[in-house]
Enzyme design. Structure first.
Site, short mmCIF file in Angstrom:
data_model
loop_
_atom_site.label_atom_id
_atom_site.label_comp_id
_atom_site.label_asym_id
_atom_site.label_seq_id
_atom_site.Cartn_x
_atom_site.Cartn_y
_atom_site.Cartn_z
N GLY A 86 0.84 -1.19 0.00
CA GLY A 86 0.00 0.00 0.00
C GLY A 86 0.87 1.24 0.00
O GLY A 86 0.63 2.20 -0.73
N GLU A 102 1.59 5.82 7.58
CA GLU A 102 3.01 5.99 7.22
C GLU A 102 3.65 7.13 8.01
O GLU A 102 4.83 7.05 8.36
CB GLU A 102 3.15 6.24 5.71
CG GLU A 102 2.54 5.15 4.82
CD GLU A 102 3.00 3.75 5.17
OE1 GLU A 102 4.17 3.59 5.59
OE2 GLU A 102 2.20 2.81 5.04
ZN LIG Z 1 3.26 0.02 8.26
#
Ligand SMILES: [Zn+2]
Length: 1028
Positions: free
Chosen positions: A435, A471
């Site tokens: 992702g 993130e």
């Molecule tokens: Zn991660």
């Protein structure tokens, strides 16, 4: 049985690490276990210096594996644990003594073993000597290997042979373990990379400054697929030895490198840009005008930095990096740090030099990109935040920039530590498997995880915002403080996952992330209920085991237990204080799970020991089933391991310290109603004179609850009068728990249906979506077993139960995320059951969309439903394929792809699968999605199974063994099977793979899931006949 012995042999050969072999054998062949355990444990490692001596038998690795693989630094084998394994009962350890060291903390035992009594020591040694000699004698019996039947086959290899591996050049390689020696520590890297995007190759030079920690005669580091052309040490040329199976290289010296000395190794090399999704890889995309563009990017986590430059490629070998990238003038280059200077070199080559990293970082966080991207930027505090994309998608980057900036500000405040770098780039890469990846200062994303169109719905924004939140959280959890080794990957991933939901709830309440987090916790429970699951913190050594750690246990269970902890701490700031303490104490360093619990224990003095409680959740697999029974006013809570597959061999008395929360009919919705009861033992009692009790308030605890003695009936009765007596999370958790208990065999399916009756009054998203998901699983299983009558009845049951709610859904734009989630689930189900109104509405919307030539829009949350319906007609399927080829907005494109893959036309299915593997029309990164979509349909699921068997080698070339992509593929392809014939086929295929995948945990999960499906069907078909 024959399949069992076949299975055992496969495992003998597949060189599994000790603990895995033991676990597997324990499940299958209890008789062999003890012997195997004795054999692996008897050689106490004290006598051996692992840096110098390594024994590795050529065959029957099982026997002496303990010698070769023991790492002295990590080794916590001790006489107590050896004794436990050997079944010694005379260790002078009473039950009371043992319980002093918590059963959960692994550190407990070695300490207590440090000063054993003289008698204990003598007896212990004597016993070990006896066992050792017996084992030796047995082993040296001619032609004997250990199996249940004694000596079934001849074995002519000499067992104990001092073996160093042989390097590629034929010389002895001076190191024989997977993990690197600790005698050398890298301090800084100076990297120059020169990629050639025409020939798809690159050359590089790595200068490593190192410090000698212990006297040694060799430097061992990682390198994979690099052709080392020149090596210099102290200005002299040196020879580099390579041992490819472990991706290691070494320089051996005749003289000792002395402790405390600093030294420099320079390596020059050449390599091909990788054509998979890891290492320094090439990627290309086609612009609207048809011109092809190439780029090169990196993905190093977990083990691929070594494919781009020789390095000490493990998370706790942190160092600083100075990076130079050469490029053509029409490209730009990016790396972790801001650009320091640009130099023009001959032949139209430009060299960008980036600032030396201001922080020590792990190799897996290094990143660089060469591409022709464009960007937009903004300053937040001291940091310049930028979003990069391919030029023609730049107008989809605004949302990401805005979201990134807001979240960065939030985290700077929340953690009370500012993001340490001067820039933060978020980059959308056209070819990207994961992702996103949290490289320090240069976060890379799939285009679908970063780019959002102007008209996108909140549901689409939710996806992007949560990936960015995840993130960014890593910039602290993972980058600043890093797990010492991959066994504690959850410290990175569990935390980032938890923070992603927590930060979104605070910063973007309109994105309504709560339903998603709740559903994620349910899925984590479902997976952890399998016997093939693993502890959150679990031993890993081999590369494919490291890959396998990237699973729902590390991410979702990790996040769930953090939520449970936070919810059980008094006040909302204690948890945060503990985290800040942890980040400050270990900033720039590496940690393990206990470091986190210790920090949290320090700040929460009044609370029962956090460390003790949480270790019970991280050191054992699975979770508890809490059973509530009531006699008069007395409520008894009992805990047991919730285990779908019971194997008597491993009946251990798992206990958790559970912060059991509950509400009652007196007060059941507001947070003040919540009561907490710490269940530390098998059972506990409390007094409550109430009509009903609901345990696990808002489902913040990671356990499942069963209500005996009319407890379920009382709750169902209460709900049928007024659904609002419980929060929607509580209602959803009742639905989830009831289905889980049915799978466990604790309640009948009739009871499930009884609970679902209240649903006619349910309007909230989470209980409805959970029920639809669970019913959908059963529906598809029945469909695939071709139980036509039951399928028809199930269909009318679902339409009857949810029909009025389905009717209430609109097809216009909708702002509320929760309502979008609800209607996409309801209408998705209705259309998949061929409900007439749903189908005709979808067709009408699709027609309008096609005819308007892109000016009319299908609401984002309904696109999936509409495209899926369209794909069922071959004519519209072709239209959809054309649209797919032209679409530039990736979130929409992905929904078109899922539509294409949902066709029930066999020839089209085969085409889609093949196209996904080829990677031209459909990107290979989308193949896992294609496969899981095809498998949902009746026509496709058998094709997929054939496809996987035929193309296994191409698949694992694209997606590494153990990787999340492979886990997804295996799960999708097998979870719809529920018959013995399929079980045998799946088993036969995976075992035949040997080292190409047979040892994966996901294979065990697949087999267990098929067995459970089979069992559920056998048990419940009759009930379904009767009650549906
Ligand atoms: Zn991660």
């Amino acid at each position: 049985s024959s399949s069992k012995s076949h299975l055992l042999q496969t495992w003998y050969r597949s060189n599994q690490p000790r603990n895995m072999i033991e676990n597997r054998m324990f499940e299958e062949e209890p008789d062999v276990v003890d012997l195997a355990k004795e054999s692996t444990t008897f050689p106490t490692s004290q006598a051996l210096d692992p840096d110098d001596v390594v024994y590795e038998p050529r065959s029957s690795r099982l026997l002496v594996r303990g010698l070769g693989e023991n790492d002295m630094d990590e080794d916590d084998e001790d006489c107590e644990s050896s004794a436990r394994l050997l079944g010694m009962s005379f260790m002078n350890r009473s039950g009371a003594h043992r319980s002093l060291s918590s059963p959960y903390t692994r550190q407990g035992a070695p300490r207590s073993c440090a000063r054993p009594s003289a008698r204990t020591l003598v007896v212990c040694m004597l016993f070990l000597v006896i066992v050792a000699s017996m084992t030796m004698v047995l082993y040296f019996l001619p032609g004997c290997t250990f199996t249940r039947s004694g000596c079934p086959k001849t074995n002519t290899t000499i067992p104990f042979e001092k073996v160093y591996p042989v390097s590629t050049s034929g010389e002895v390689f001076p190191w024989a373990q997977l993990r690197l020696p600790r005698s050398i520590r890298p301090l800084s890297y100076d990297l120059t990379l020169n990629p050639d995007l025409d020939s798809m190759t690159f050359t590089g030079r790595t200068i490593i400054h190192m410090s000698v920690l212990h006297n040694t005669k060799c430097i061992v580091l990682h390198s994979a697929y690099l052709n080392i052309t020149k090596a210099t040490f102290k200005a002299r040329g040196v020879t580099v030895l390579e041992y490819k199976p472990r991706e290691q290289i070494a320089v051996a010296f005749t003289e000792v490198l002395k402790t405390g000395q600093d030294c420099v190794l320079t390596l020059e090399y050449s390599a091909n840009l990788s054509h998979t999704y890891d290492g320094f890889y090439n990627s290309s995309y086609t612009e609207k005008d048809g011109s092809k563009r190439v780029l090169a990017a990196t993905q190093f986590e977990p083990l691929s930095a070594r494919k781009a430059f020789p390095c000490f490629d493990a998370p706790d070998f942190k160092a600083t990096f100075l990076i130079r990238i050469r490029r053509k003038p029409n490209h730009l280059s990016l790396s972790n740090m801001p650009k320091a200077k640009t130099t023009q070199l001959p032949n139209d080559v430009i060299e960008d030099e980036f600032e030396k990293t201001s922080v020590n970082m792990s190799t897996y966080l290094v990143a660089f990109i060469v591409a022709n991207f464009t960007h937009i930027s903004r300053n937040v505090s001291e940091t310049q935040v930028s979003v990069y994309s391919v030029p023609e998608k730049w107008e989809h980057t605004d949302y990401a920039l805005d979201t990134g900036c807001k979240l960065l500000e939030f985290y700077n405040g929340f953690f009370e530590i500012n993001y340490p770098l001067k820039k933060l780039d978020l980059v959308a890469i056209p070819d990207f498997l994961a992702g996103a990846m949290e490289n320090w200062g240069l976060i890379t994303f799939r285009e679908t995880s970063l780019l959002v169109g102007k008209q996108s719905s909140n549901l689409e924004k939710q996806v992007v915002a949560s990936v960015i939140a995840h993130e960014l959280a890593h910039q602290w959890f993972g980058n600043l403080v890093t797990m010492r080794w991959w066994n504690d990957l959850w410290l990175n991933e569990g935390f980032a996952t938890y923070m992603q939901y927590m930060s979104l709830q605070t910063v973007f309440p309109q994105l309504d992330i709560g339903n998603l987090f709740l559903a994620v916790r349910f899925r984590a429970l479902d997976k952890d209920a399998l016997n093939s699951s693993h502890a959150v913190s679990t031993e890993v050594n081999k590369p494919e085991q490291v890959e396998e750690m990237f699973d729902s246990v590390s991410y979702e269970k990790g996040a769930s237990i953090l939520l449970m902890l936070n919810a059980s701490l008094p006040g909302d700031q204690q948890f945060r204080k503990g985290i800040i303490q942890y980040l400050k104490e270990f900033s720039g360093l590496n940690t393990d799970t206990n470091d986190l619990w210790n920090s949290l224990t320090q700040v929460s003095a009044q609370h029962p020991n956090v460390s003790e409680m949480m270790s019970s959740w991280t050191s054992q697999k699975g979770f508890p089933l809490v059973t509530v029974s009531r006699k008069g006013g007395q409520v008894t809570l009992t805990q047991e391991h919730f285990r779908l597959t019971s194997d008597n061999a491993t009946q251990t008395s798992s206990l958790w310290i559970i912060p059991v929360t509950y509400v009652t009919d007196n007060c059941s919705v507001a947070p003040e109603c919540r009561r907490t009861f710490y269940l530390k033992t098998k059972s506990g009692k409390t007094q409550k004179s109430v009509k009903w009790v609901k345990v696990n308030y808002r489902n913040t605890g990671f356990y499942i609850t069963h209500y005996e003695d009319g407890g379920w009936a009382a709750l169902i009765d209460a709900l049928s009068h007024n659904v609002s007596v419980l929060t929607h999370e509580d209602r959803a958790s009742l639905v989830h728990n009831m289905f889980a208990l049915s799978r466990l065999g604790r309640v009948s399916f009739h009871q499930v249906l009884h609970l679902l009756k209240y649903m006619s009054n349910e309007t909230h998203t989470s209980p409805v979506t959970e029920a639809l998901l669970q019913l959908g699983v059963i529906y598809r299983l029945l469909d695939k077993r071709q139980e036509h009558r039951l399928v028809a009845r199930m269909k009318s049951y679902i339409l009857h139960q949810f029909g009025s709610l389905m009717d209430k859904q609109t097809w216009e734009e909708e702002d509320s995320v929760s309502k979008q989630e609800l209607r996409s689930a309801l209408l998705g189900m209705a259309c998949s059951l061929n409900e007439e109104k749903c189908i005709s509405q979808s067709r009408a919307l699709f027609k309008q969309y096609v005819e308007s030539n892109g000016t009319s829009r299908i609401p984002g949350d309904l696109q999936q439903v509409v495209f899926t319906v369209a794909a069922q007609s071959n004519e519209d399927w072709a239209t959809l394929l054309t649209m797919y080829g032209q679409a530039t907005y990736d979130a929409e494109k992905r929904k078109m792809l899922r539509g294409l893959a949902s066709t029930q036309d066999a020839r089209l299915i085969v085409w889609v699968l093949k196209a996904g593997l080829r990677g031209d029309v459909i990107q290979t990164q989308e193949l896992p999605l294609v496969i899981s979509t095809v498998c949902n349909g009746f026509t496709g699921y058998l094709f997929v199974w054939d496809f996987i068997q035929e193309n296994w080698d191409s698949l694992i070339e694209k997606f590494p063994v153990g990787s999340f992509a492979i886990q997804t593929i295996i799960k999708s392809a097998t979870s719809h099977f529920s018959t013995q014939a399929h079980l045998d086929q799946v088993q036969g295929f995976f075992y035949s793979l040997r080292e190409r995948g047979s040892q994966m945990r996901s294979v065990q999960e697949a087999l267990e899931t098929i067995r459970l499906n089979q069992r559920w069907m056998e048990k419940n078909l009759a009930t379904l006949e009767k009650w549906l």
